[in-house]
Design an enzyme around this catalytic site. Sequence first.
Site, mmCIF file in Angstrom:
data_model
loop_
_atom_site.group_PDB
_atom_site.id
_atom_site.type_symbol
_atom_site.label_atom_id
_atom_site.label_comp_id
_atom_site.label_asym_id
_atom_site.label_seq_id
_atom_site.Cartn_x
_atom_site.Cartn_y
_atom_site.Cartn_z
ATOM 1 N N ASP A 231 59.523 43.168 49.162
ATOM 2 C CA ASP A 231 59.541 44.305 48.240
ATOM 3 C C ASP A 231 60.710 44.223 47.263
ATOM 4 O OD1 ASP A 231 58.288 47.014 47.834
ATOM 5 O OD2 ASP A 231 60.351 47.659 48.187
ATOM 6 N N GLU A 302 57.725 40.148 45.366
ATOM 7 C CA GLU A 302 57.342 41.165 44.395
ATOM 8 C C GLU A 302 58.497 41.283 43.419
ATOM 9 O OE1 GLU A 302 56.534 45.844 43.557
ATOM 10 O OE2 GLU A 302 58.194 45.143 44.764
HETATM 11 C C1 GLC Z 1 57.803 48.281 45.518
HETATM 12 C C2 GLC Z 1 56.621 48.886 46.226
HETATM 13 C C3 GLC Z 1 56.496 50.320 45.817
HETATM 14 C C4 GLC Z 1 57.763 51.038 46.233
HETATM 15 C C5 GLC Z 1 58.998 50.369 45.659
HETATM 16 C C6 GLC Z 1 60.240 50.835 46.332
HETATM 17 O O1 GLC Z 1 57.601 48.224 44.169
HETATM 18 O O2 GLC Z 1 55.469 48.142 45.940
HETATM 19 O O3 GLC Z 1 55.371 50.928 46.344
HETATM 20 O O4 GLC Z 1 57.709 52.363 45.797
HETATM 21 O O5 GLC Z 1 58.969 48.978 45.838
HETATM 22 O O6 GLC Z 1 60.308 50.340 47.629
#
Ligand code: GLC
Length: 581
Positions: A231, A302
């Site tokens: 994440d 991500e």
């Molecule tokens: C990432 C997740 C999202 C979350 C954010 C904070 O982007 O995909 O859903 O709100 O991180 O953890």
Amino acid sequence: MTVPSTTTSPTTVPARTSGDAPGHGSTAWWRHAVIYQVYPRSFADGDGDGVGDLPGITSRLPYLRELGVDALWISPFYLSPMADAGYDVADYRAVDPVFGTMADADELLARAHELGLRVIIDLVPNHTSDEHAWFREALDAPAGSPARERYVFRDGTGPDGSLPPNNWRSVFGGAAWTRVTEPDGTPGQWYLHLFDSKQPDLNWRNPEVVEEFHDILRFWLDRGVDGFRVDVAHSLVKAEGLPDWEEKAVMAGGGDDESAHANLGPMWDQEEVHEIYRGWRQVLDSYNETGDPAHDRILCAEAWLPSVARTMRFVRPDEMHQAFNFHFLDTAWQAEDLRDVVTESLEEAAAVGAPTTWVLSNHDVVRHATRLGLPPGTRRPNGIAADDPQPNPVLGLRRARAATTLMLALPGSAYLYNGEELGLPDHTALPHDVRQDPAFFRTRGEETGRDGCRVPIPWVAGAPAYGFSEEERSWLPQPLVYGPLAADRQEGVAGSTLELYRTLLRLRREHGLGAGRLEWLEGHAPSVVAFRVHGAGGRPMTVLANLGADPLALPDGLEVLVASGRLEDGLVPQDTTVWLA
Ligand code: GLC
């Protein structure tokens, strides 16, 4: 079979392993895998409380096997106060009771592996919950203490420290700093939170944090997980001195902010972040001593970054295995733009020896069946509310099917988001009083937020909560249009979106497209995306996506294996993709 929660002997994936026979040769599985994102709150509810859970997921694994995906990525199911739907973790080694128990997690892993499905879990390293033991300890400890050094605490500015340490704004709106009350009751230091105030950022310059996450990785690797989706992978380390940054800390794009994706502020993509993942890669590699690619455990980043090249720095050979290709997701439905992003993605990935990934939907963005039905030129909104301009659902679904048919032919690994195989749209008229996304609250409704793409999945048209739950309960209300789109209404129905996905995934596997080589085909109208994929198995696949108004004639001598929509008089109409061999 229930594996006791104390067991640490992992299960592994039998059959359909390294080469994913027949088409994929001996390439490592993650180089071409189709990975299905399960959003656990919304997938299947095993206990009737209206929130999806791990036993619910386990009960639907045969459906995923039948669909033809290779792996699941499950969004967080750790212990959490759910201030950000589980992306606020209170204990990384515990399952939240709303999702089940550790025994349920072990059972899910074992069952998935028996079915030949790999399981990737979500790791949230940028921040913990404010209810994590470390943060509680930090609040009870004085400024400058080791407990505070695990987070980013700073004194305030202004004469009495009542102003935040810098001007950073939270991704979810409002300031990125919150002031604490010291144990003696006086107003005290401030802590950084790039997201909600209940998500304090960790201090990744502290070796104790690095060590703790190695240990968390090992905890789950020992249980048998096949990898981690990481994440906000680009945010962990912040620039020294935390310099001011005038822009909003935009991350996942959306909203009207033109700077989305151009944001390279001091909170993102610092050089030191890569060192962290080199360390993680060593931990993962140590779980595959023989080096057999069938046993590879993977990391997927991500990281919302302004260029493909920048993203690919996360998948250099000693870092992660994959990074989400959000550039593809954010590409307009325009033939030239699609050709460009595919070419750039393949080239930049090849330059670092990594596979490309492809993705069109996830739990943070408006689903592609909705997005592609918005008027041309509309910037991807962060959610759609009842009083916003509404998408054209027929056009959206038609284009979504064409887009997926294009995507699943491409070499590399592809990510699907639960429910897209049913052609689900967003709920675009949720009442505000059911919303849960902190972005909605922190922007005081200026951003609608992500609830619309998180509505529970319809499984059975005539059942309570469309079969999502035994009871007539679902944590977000399902729109009426979900009834006719329920899985049972599409199963075995020629031309349904579900059957389209099944066919695409089967052909992709049989022809080894994920491990293939792409060749652009010349001589078509500019509004046609035309290419051939020389797969690792079977005949080459010709793919034609017609985005223009003029119907497209089929080439001679090839048979149509699958089409995203009906052909008209043997011609490929607008917003339709075909595979031929
Ligand atoms: C990432 C997740 C999202 C979350 C954010 C904070 O982007 O995909 O859903 O709100 O991180 O953890």
